[in-house]
Motif scaffolding. Structure first.
Motif, short mmCIF file in Angstrom:
data_model
loop_
_atom_site.label_atom_id
_atom_site.label_comp_id
_atom_site.label_asym_id
_atom_site.label_seq_id
_atom_site.Cartn_x
_atom_site.Cartn_y
_atom_site.Cartn_z
N LEU A 6 -41.43 21.89 -110.08
CA LEU A 6 -40.09 22.43 -109.90
C LEU A 6 -40.10 23.61 -108.95
N LEU A 10 -38.20 23.88 -105.36
CA LEU A 10 -37.31 24.98 -105.00
C LEU A 10 -37.78 25.65 -103.71
N HIS A 53 -36.42 25.75 -117.52
CA HIS A 53 -34.99 26.07 -117.56
C HIS A 53 -34.70 27.36 -116.80
N ALA A 56 -34.94 26.85 -113.07
CA ALA A 56 -33.73 26.20 -112.56
C ALA A 56 -32.59 27.21 -112.45
#
Length: 78
Positions: A6, A10, A53, A56
């Motif tokens: 992740l 990003l 989480h 994100a």
């Protein structure tokens, strides 16, 4: 290794220069969220805690307001 993937995604979307801001915001929100989760769920401090989480959330903050963390930190130093 989902958190690393992740973070790599990003960095690919927002550029490598956004990664320090993303990690800072994710760490701070994860710290607050972790304390709240410990108090809410009555778990001990050795139980696992998901970090994706917060990555994100930090990515969304960096996408919508790219200079906000930097301006906030620098304005408090002066």
């Amino acid at each position: 290794m989902g958190d690393a993937k992740l973070l790599a995604a990003l960095g690919a979307w927002l550029g490598w220069h956004a990664l320090p801001h993303i990690l800072l915001v994710a760490s701070l929100t994860g710290l607050v969220g972790g304390f709240a989760w410990l108090l809410w769920s009555k778990q001990n401090h050795r139980s696992t805690f998901p970090f994706g989480h917060f990555l994100a959330i930090a990515g969304i903050i960096e996408l919508l307001w790219p200079q906000t963390p930097q301006n906030f930190l620098l304005s408090n130093l002066a």
